[in-house]
Design a protein around this motif. Structure first.
Motif, PDB file in Angstrom:
ATOM      1  N   VAL A  51      47.818  53.577  69.612  1.00  0.00           N
ATOM      2  CA  VAL A  51      49.018  53.892  68.807  1.00  0.00           C
ATOM      3  C   VAL A  51      49.890  52.885  68.174  1.00  0.00           C
ATOM      4  O   VAL A  51      50.286  52.777  67.089  1.00  0.00           O
ATOM      5  CB  VAL A  51      49.998  54.973  69.781  1.00  0.00           C
ATOM      6  CG1 VAL A  51      51.285  55.003  69.040  1.00  0.00           C
ATOM      7  CG2 VAL A  51      49.247  56.151  70.170  1.00  0.00           C
ATOM      8  N   ILE A  52      49.925  51.669  69.081  1.00  0.00           N
ATOM      9  CA  ILE A  52      50.687  50.524  68.465  1.00  0.00           C
ATOM     10  C   ILE A  52      50.083  49.988  67.188  1.00  0.00           C
ATOM     11  O   ILE A  52      50.558  49.689  66.202  1.00  0.00           O
ATOM     12  CB  ILE A  52      50.859  49.698  69.610  1.00  0.00           C
ATOM     13  CG1 ILE A  52      51.995  50.060  70.496  1.00  0.00           C
ATOM     14  CG2 ILE A  52      51.523  48.303  68.938  1.00  0.00           C
ATOM     15  CD1 ILE A  52      52.121  49.178  71.717  1.00  0.00           C
ATOM     16  N   ALA A  53      48.578  49.748  67.325  1.00  0.00           N
ATOM     17  CA  ALA A  53      47.985  49.318  66.240  1.00  0.00           C
ATOM     18  C   ALA A  53      47.706  50.069  65.220  1.00  0.00           C
ATOM     19  O   ALA A  53      48.091  49.689  63.937  1.00  0.00           O
ATOM     20  CB  ALA A  53      46.460  48.973  66.817  1.00  0.00           C
ATOM     21  N   ILE A  54      47.809  51.429  65.287  1.00  0.00           N
ATOM     22  CA  ILE A  54      47.846  52.406  64.166  1.00  0.00           C
ATOM     23  C   ILE A  54      49.297  52.397  63.450  1.00  0.00           C
ATOM     24  O   ILE A  54      49.257  52.206  62.095  1.00  0.00           O
ATOM     25  CB  ILE A  54      47.494  53.792  64.632  1.00  0.00           C
ATOM     26  CG1 ILE A  54      45.900  53.863  64.933  1.00  0.00           C
ATOM     27  CG2 ILE A  54      47.800  54.909  63.479  1.00  0.00           C
ATOM     28  CD1 ILE A  54      45.622  55.164  65.598  1.00  0.00           C
ATOM     29  N   VAL A  55      50.269  52.458  64.321  1.00  0.00           N
ATOM     30  CA  VAL A  55      51.600  52.172  63.684  1.00  0.00           C
ATOM     31  C   VAL A  55      51.635  50.903  62.843  1.00  0.00           C
ATOM     32  O   VAL A  55      52.257  50.825  61.896  1.00  0.00           O
ATOM     33  CB  VAL A  55      52.727  52.333  64.759  1.00  0.00           C
ATOM     34  CG1 VAL A  55      54.028  51.868  64.118  1.00  0.00           C
ATOM     35  CG2 VAL A  55      52.607  53.806  65.378  1.00  0.00           C
ATOM     36  N   LEU A  56      51.219  50.102  63.506  1.00  0.00           N
ATOM     37  CA  LEU A  56      51.163  48.600  62.804  1.00  0.00           C
ATOM     38  C   LEU A  56      50.525  48.464  61.558  1.00  0.00           C
ATOM     39  O   LEU A  56      51.079  48.064  60.380  1.00  0.00           O
ATOM     40  CB  LEU A  56      50.614  47.432  63.765  1.00  0.00           C
ATOM     41  CG  LEU A  56      50.233  46.024  63.086  1.00  0.00           C
ATOM     42  CD1 LEU A  56      51.397  45.381  62.502  1.00  0.00           C
ATOM     43  CD2 LEU A  56      49.259  45.383  63.924  1.00  0.00           C
ATOM     44  N   LEU A  57      49.538  49.195  61.494  1.00  0.00           N
ATOM     45  CA  LEU A  57      48.539  48.938  60.143  1.00  0.00           C
ATOM     46  C   LEU A  57      49.106  49.935  59.014  1.00  0.00           C
ATOM     47  O   LEU A  57      49.108  49.783  58.032  1.00  0.00           O
ATOM     48  CB  LEU A  57      47.288  49.469  60.641  1.00  0.00           C
ATOM     49  CG  LEU A  57      46.418  48.186  61.408  1.00  0.00           C
ATOM     50  CD1 LEU A  57      44.951  48.496  61.639  1.00  0.00           C
ATOM     51  CD2 LEU A  57      46.380  46.798  60.329  1.00  0.00           C
ATOM     52  N   ILE A  58      49.686  51.296  59.528  1.00  0.00           N
ATOM     53  CA  ILE A  58      50.454  52.088  58.546  1.00  0.00           C
ATOM     54  C   ILE A  58      51.575  51.468  58.052  1.00  0.00           C
ATOM     55  O   ILE A  58      51.877  51.618  57.012  1.00  0.00           O
ATOM     56  CB  ILE A  58      50.671  53.532  59.359  1.00  0.00           C
ATOM     57  CG1 ILE A  58      49.431  54.256  59.750  1.00  0.00           C
ATOM     58  CG2 ILE A  58      51.847  54.248  58.520  1.00  0.00           C
ATOM     59  CD1 ILE A  58      49.666  55.476  60.709  1.00  0.00           C
ATOM     60  N   LYS A  59      52.507  50.921  58.840  1.00  0.00           N
ATOM     61  CA  LYS A  59      53.721  50.105  58.423  1.00  0.00           C
ATOM     62  C   LYS A  59      53.402  48.983  57.223  1.00  0.00           C
ATOM     63  O   LYS A  59      53.988  48.881  56.271  1.00  0.00           O
ATOM     64  CB  LYS A  59      54.582  49.863  59.645  1.00  0.00           C
ATOM     65  CG  LYS A  59      55.669  49.215  59.261  1.00  0.00           C
ATOM     66  CD  LYS A  59      56.396  48.402  60.509  1.00  0.00           C
ATOM     67  CE  LYS A  59      57.720  47.424  60.435  1.00  0.00           C
ATOM     68  NZ  LYS A  59      58.176  47.453  59.282  1.00  0.00           N
ATOM     69  N   THR A  60      52.330  48.350  57.838  1.00  0.00           N
ATOM     70  CA  THR A  60      51.978  47.026  56.788  1.00  0.00           C
ATOM     71  C   THR A  60      51.245  47.492  55.580  1.00  0.00           C
ATOM     72  O   THR A  60      51.664  47.099  54.613  1.00  0.00           O
ATOM     73  CB  THR A  60      51.021  46.022  57.791  1.00  0.00           C
ATOM     74  OG1 THR A  60      51.805  45.775  59.116  1.00  0.00           O
ATOM     75  CG2 THR A  60      50.528  44.742  56.987  1.00  0.00           C
ATOM     76  N   LYS A  61      50.677  48.706  55.753  1.00  0.00           N
ATOM     77  CA  LYS A  61      50.001  49.064  54.416  1.00  0.00           C
ATOM     78  C   LYS A  61      51.099  49.494  53.523  1.00  0.00           C
ATOM     79  O   LYS A  61      51.063  49.192  52.383  1.00  0.00           O
ATOM     80  CB  LYS A  61      48.910  50.249  54.555  1.00  0.00           C
ATOM     81  CG  LYS A  61      48.152  50.753  53.515  1.00  0.00           C
ATOM     82  CD  LYS A  61      47.051  51.711  53.952  1.00  0.00           C
ATOM     83  CE  LYS A  61      46.263  51.944  52.682  1.00  0.00           C
ATOM     84  NZ  LYS A  61      44.995  52.987  52.997  1.00  0.00           N
ATOM     85  N   LYS A  62      52.105  50.010  53.997  1.00  0.00           N
ATOM     86  CA  LYS A  62      53.125  50.871  53.252  1.00  0.00           C
ATOM     87  C   LYS A  62      53.846  49.705  52.731  1.00  0.00           C
ATOM     88  O   LYS A  62      54.607  49.669  51.543  1.00  0.00           O
ATOM     89  CB  LYS A  62      54.097  51.594  54.132  1.00  0.00           C
ATOM     90  CG  LYS A  62      53.330  53.172  54.177  1.00  0.00           C
ATOM     91  CD  LYS A  62      54.493  53.901  55.120  1.00  0.00           C
ATOM     92  CE  LYS A  62      53.890  55.363  55.365  1.00  0.00           C
ATOM     93  NZ  LYS A  62      54.670  56.117  56.254  1.00  0.00           N
ATOM     94  N   GLU A  63      53.998  48.544  53.306  1.00  0.00           N
ATOM     95  CA  GLU A  63      55.161  47.560  52.862  1.00  0.00           C
ATOM     96  C   GLU A  63      54.153  46.616  51.934  1.00  0.00           C
ATOM     97  O   GLU A  63      54.795  45.735  51.428  1.00  0.00           O
ATOM     98  CB  GLU A  63      55.597  46.800  54.094  1.00  0.00           C
ATOM     99  CG  GLU A  63      56.506  47.425  54.900  1.00  0.00           C
ATOM    100  CD  GLU A  63      57.022  46.884  56.124  1.00  0.00           C
ATOM    101  OE1 GLU A  63      56.353  45.591  56.487  1.00  0.00           O
ATOM    102  OE2 GLU A  63      57.924  47.708  56.844  1.00  0.00           O
ATOM    103  N   PHE A  64      52.977  46.660  51.983  1.00  0.00           N
ATOM    104  CA  PHE A  64      51.991  45.512  51.521  1.00  0.00           C
ATOM    105  C   PHE A  64      52.128  45.844  50.025  1.00  0.00           C
ATOM    106  O   PHE A  64      52.027  47.020  49.567  1.00  0.00           O
ATOM    107  CB  PHE A  64      50.804  45.612  52.157  1.00  0.00           C
ATOM    108  CG  PHE A  64      49.984  44.333  51.730  1.00  0.00           C
ATOM    109  CD1 PHE A  64      50.192  43.229  52.319  1.00  0.00           C
ATOM    110  CD2 PHE A  64      48.924  44.040  50.719  1.00  0.00           C
ATOM    111  CE1 PHE A  64      49.608  42.120  52.190  1.00  0.00           C
ATOM    112  CE2 PHE A  64      48.364  43.066  50.409  1.00  0.00           C
ATOM    113  CZ  PHE A  64      48.587  41.954  51.154  1.00  0.00           C
ATOM    114  N   PRO A  65      52.506  44.855  49.231  1.00  0.00           N
ATOM    115  CA  PRO A  65      52.306  45.101  47.516  1.00  0.00           C
ATOM    116  C   PRO A  65      50.953  44.990  47.278  1.00  0.00           C
ATOM    117  O   PRO A  65      50.138  44.026  47.677  1.00  0.00           O
ATOM    118  CB  PRO A  65      53.099  43.798  47.124  1.00  0.00           C
ATOM    119  CG  PRO A  65      52.935  42.629  48.006  1.00  0.00           C
ATOM    120  CD  PRO A  65      52.909  43.398  49.205  1.00  0.00           C
TER     121      PRO A  65
END
Length: 177
Positions: A51-65
């Motif tokens: 869950v932590i890894a999925i949240v990390l990757l979702i958050k980063t993908k959303k923030e990533f230009p």
């Protein structure tokens, strides 16, 4: 060069992962050392880290230009995993080698009892059970060396896990859509 968002999120979530591991270990240590041998605790830990890894990757993908490439997704996860493992191993070294070295002997005995019981349920031959007992007695998984060796295994597991997650979370190119 690593993008600032990847670094920031990797480090932040690595600290979150490490502190989660410390809290889980502390809880198990305080409540009942038998829980160190519980498969359900192991599966629960994996679910929490997933869950932590999925949240990390979702958050980063959303923030990533722009395009969040496979490399970007893997790098983000891997930074987080390495920091989480380092914090966890450091805490375990302190807990089981400085604060309460007797706990590791207790856990070793509980692990031996658990493994014997499991092997007997599966009708393992006595020779296999005896070899397992001898191997467990010989191996000190909570020594500094044992914990460092275990961290290498964790890094290999996390690398494979990270490659799979990166494949899921990378941005789809227009030809893949």
């Amino acid at each position: 060069m690593i993008h600032e968002i990847i670094k920031k999120n990797g480090i932040t979530f690595g600290i979150i992962t490490g502190l989660t591991s410390v809290l889980i270990t502390t809880f198990i240590y305080a409540v009942d050392l038998n829980l160190f041998t519980s498969p359900w605790i192991g599966f629960s830990n994996l679910a929490i880290y997933l869950v932590i890894a999925i949240v990390l990757l979702i958050k980063t993908k959303k923030e990533f230009p722009g395009i969040f490439s496979f490399k970007d997704a893997f790098t983000t996860y891997f930074i987080s995993a390495l920091i989480g493992i380092a914090i966890s191993v450091l805490f375990n070294i302190i807990l089981f080698n400085l604060i309460d070295p007797a706990a590791k002997d207790t856990i070793k005995e509980l692990t031996i009892k658990y493994m014997v019981s499991a092997l007997e349920k599966f009708k393992a031959p006595a020779a296999a059970i005896n070899k397992t007992i001898a191997d467990l007695k010989e191996n000190d998984q909570f020594s500094v060396t044992g914990l460092l060796k275990g961290s290498l295994s964790n890094i290999v597991f996390c690398t494979i896990f990270g490659l799979i997650l990166a494949a899921f979370f990378k941005s789809k190119s227009s030809s893949q859509a």
